[in-house]
Every structure is written in structure tokens, then in C-alpha cells.
Scaffold this active site. Structure first.
Site, mmCIF file in Angstrom:
data_model
loop_
_atom_site.group_PDB
_atom_site.id
_atom_site.type_symbol
_atom_site.label_atom_id
_atom_site.label_comp_id
_atom_site.label_asym_id
_atom_site.label_seq_id
_atom_site.Cartn_x
_atom_site.Cartn_y
_atom_site.Cartn_z
ATOM 1 N N GLY A 181 1.058 -0.368 7.946
ATOM 2 C CA GLY A 181 0.118 0.732 8.042
ATOM 3 C C GLY A 181 0.816 2.075 8.183
ATOM 4 O O GLY A 181 0.383 3.074 7.605
ATOM 5 N N ASP A 185 10.513 -1.880 11.715
ATOM 6 C CA ASP A 185 9.385 -2.789 11.930
ATOM 7 C C ASP A 185 9.671 -4.096 11.198
ATOM 8 O O ASP A 185 9.444 -4.220 9.996
ATOM 9 C CB ASP A 185 8.085 -2.160 11.423
ATOM 10 C CG ASP A 185 6.862 -3.003 11.795
ATOM 11 O OD1 ASP A 185 7.026 -4.216 12.072
ATOM 12 O OD2 ASP A 185 5.748 -2.460 11.793
ATOM 13 N N ILE A 237 1.510 -7.870 3.440
ATOM 14 C CA ILE A 237 0.828 -6.583 3.340
ATOM 15 C C ILE A 237 1.800 -5.451 3.689
ATOM 16 O O ILE A 237 2.827 -5.663 4.332
ATOM 17 C CB ILE A 237 -0.409 -6.514 4.258
ATOM 18 C CG1 ILE A 237 -0.003 -6.623 5.741
ATOM 19 C CG2 ILE A 237 -1.412 -7.592 3.886
ATOM 20 C CD1 ILE A 237 -1.154 -6.418 6.718
#
Length: 284
Positions: A210, A187, A207
Site C-alpha cells: 500500500g 517491508d 499484492i
């Protein structure tokens, strides 16, 4: 352009051949924070090739991490990617994932639901090898502004948090460099690495992925309640409820039941801000 639900559901599945070996598995586990302490026998089952087992969450990154969004290019799906959010993830394993393997993976749109202001596209990827089915992934993709087309609202997977103290609570620190390591599993979104890009997206710093939080949580449940035995896991689902920043601490609360563990995950330093919700691990 509105989603053409009929065309999306009728489209032929996309097919790809994927492969992996122990290095891919070890890199994934290290990206989840495995290997601390480095000589701990319980950690070596995630990091040392002679003892290696595979967390089922690896199914989300096998084949360079593109499985979750493999159906976004399907006929009938023409949406603004800036309006897309990864809303939830389910992995069901049909047998333990081998340390080294090759498989055929198919991706399709399994469902499209109308949530009013948004549409939810369920992208399903299934992998099989010479011995049969390996795993099924369902990624729930929220597309803002694409609802209101009169379709089915879809099932509700919301879980009520038990009205009692959790059976176990663990805290998992997120390393400052963890997103940089996890992204090597496939990713490459700069949101997780580039401060300037993160600011454009409305965050003061990058961030955590997830799906990294997703994998960390499954590892914590496995190590805490399943004696570190990944072969006992049959399914794992969650809803992404908030963000995590590298350097924070995940507070993972677990409630045990008959063949299942219900989980909530919060950011400890931010007054237990929700991170993962409606989270369930099914096991034998």
C-alpha cells in the site's frame, strides 16, 4: 486481550537513531517506478545522485521501513497481528528531507479510537536531526474485533469527491517486478512476493505494498501539478481502500484547489476498483 488505552497512551515513546544516504533514496524512488525513461531529465531528479531530491514519502521507509508500526509493541497493545490492517497514512514534512542524513526517531501511540467492530490505533513517529524537526508520520492501524470498549470514535477524515471532472488524470503502470524491488526498502512481508503466502491470505497472487501505491501517487501529483518540485509538498494523507496487483495500471484523478490537490486512485483494469481514497496533498 483488549487494548489498554490508558497504558498505551501513557507509555514512553520508543527512540531510535536512523540514517540514510543517496542509495536508500534512489532505491525507494526506483521501487515507485521512477527512472522511465531512464535518461529523461525529469526522472533523473529521482535517480541520479548529482540531481537527487527526496519525495516526502521516503519518511515511511527511512530507517529500514519500520516507522509505521514502531508503536505496536507499546505497553497496552497486545493484539492478534492477523487482525491488523494498515488503514491510512499521513506524512507531514517540516522541511525538505536531505539526501543524506541522520536523525532521532521517536514512536508512540498518539490515539486509540473505538469504531464499534474495530479499534483504530494511531501510531505517530517523529524524526529530528541536528537542525530540528524533519517529519511526522501518522499510521492508522485498524484492529478487527477490538472495538466496542466505549472510547471516542475519533474524527472523520472522509472527503467528498468534487462534482466535476478531474483537472488532471494520469495512468501509472505497475511493473510486474515492482513489489520485489519496493520491498528492498524494508517491508519484507511475504504477502508481496510469495504466491503461496498470498493464497493463504486470500489472494490469487502477491499484492503491491500500500505504501508503494502511496508513493507512486505522490510522485504523479508532484510531476503533474507541482513542476516536479518536492520541496513544495507540506503534507500528504490517504486511506487505503483496496489492493493493487503488480502488472496493473493506477488511474490517478486530481482536483486542484487553494494549496491542495484532492486525489482518487483506482485500478484501471478492474473497472476502476478503489485503491486510495480520501487522499490529499497539501503544498505551497
Amino acid at each position: 486481550m483488549p487494548i489498554d488505552v490508558s497504558a498505551a497512551l501513557a507509555a514512553e515513546p520508543r527512540r531510535a537513531e536512523i540514517g540514510w544516504d543517496h542509495k536508500d533514496v534512489q532505491l525507494y524512488h526506483l521501487g515507485l517506478g521512477a527512472g522511465t525513461p531512464a535518461t529523461d531529465p525529469d526522472e533523473l531528479r529521482y535517480t541520479l545522485e548529482s540531481r537527487l531530491q527526496v519525495l516526502p514519502g521516503f519518511a515511511t521507509v527511512a530507517g529500514a521501513g519500520t516507522a509505521a508500526f514502531g508503536g505496536m509493541g507499546a505497553p497496552g497493545i497486545d493484539v492478534d497481528l492477523a487482525a491488523v490492517l494498515h488503514g491510512g497514512q499521513t506524512v507531514r514534512v517540516h522541511r525538505p528531507i536531505p539526501v543524506t542524513g541522520r536523525a532521532v526517531q521517536t514512536s508512540k501511540v498518539a490515539a486509540v479510537y473505538d469504531k464499534g467492530k474495530a479499534a483504530v490505533i494511531v501510531l505517530r513517529t517523529e524524526a529530528s536531526d541536528a537542525d530540528g524537526p524533519l517529519w511526522t508520520n501518522d499510521a492508522e492501524i485498524f484492529v478487527r474485533g477490538e472495538g466496542g470498549f466505549g472510547g471516542e470514535r475519533g474524527p472523520s477524515d472522509r472527503l467528498t469527491v468534487p462534482d466535476r471532472a478531474p483537472d488532471r488524470t494520469v495512468e501509472c503502470p505497475v511493473r510486474e517486478d515492482q513489489a520485489l524491488l519496493y520491498r528492498l526498502s524494508g517491508d519484507w512481508n511475504p504477502l508481496h512476493a510469495d504466491p503461496a503466502f498470498a493464497k493463504l491470505a486470500g489472494f490469487d497472487r502477491p499484492i503491491l505494498h500500500g505504501l508503494c501505491t502511496y508513493g507512486m501517487t505522490l510522485k504523479a501529483v508532484t510531476d503533474t501539478l507541482l513542476e516536479g518540485d518536492v520541496s513544495r509538498i507540506t503534507a500528504y494523507r490517504t486511506r487505503f481502500a483496496g489492493v493493487v496487483f503488480p502488472g496493473e495500471t493506477l488511474r490517478i484523478r486530481m482536483w486542484t484547489g487553494d494549496g491542495r490537490v484532492q486525489v482518487t486512485v483506482t485500478a484501471a483494469e478492474r473497472d476502476d476498483a478503489p485503491v486510495l481514497a480520501d487522499t490529499l496533498v497539501e503544498h505551497s
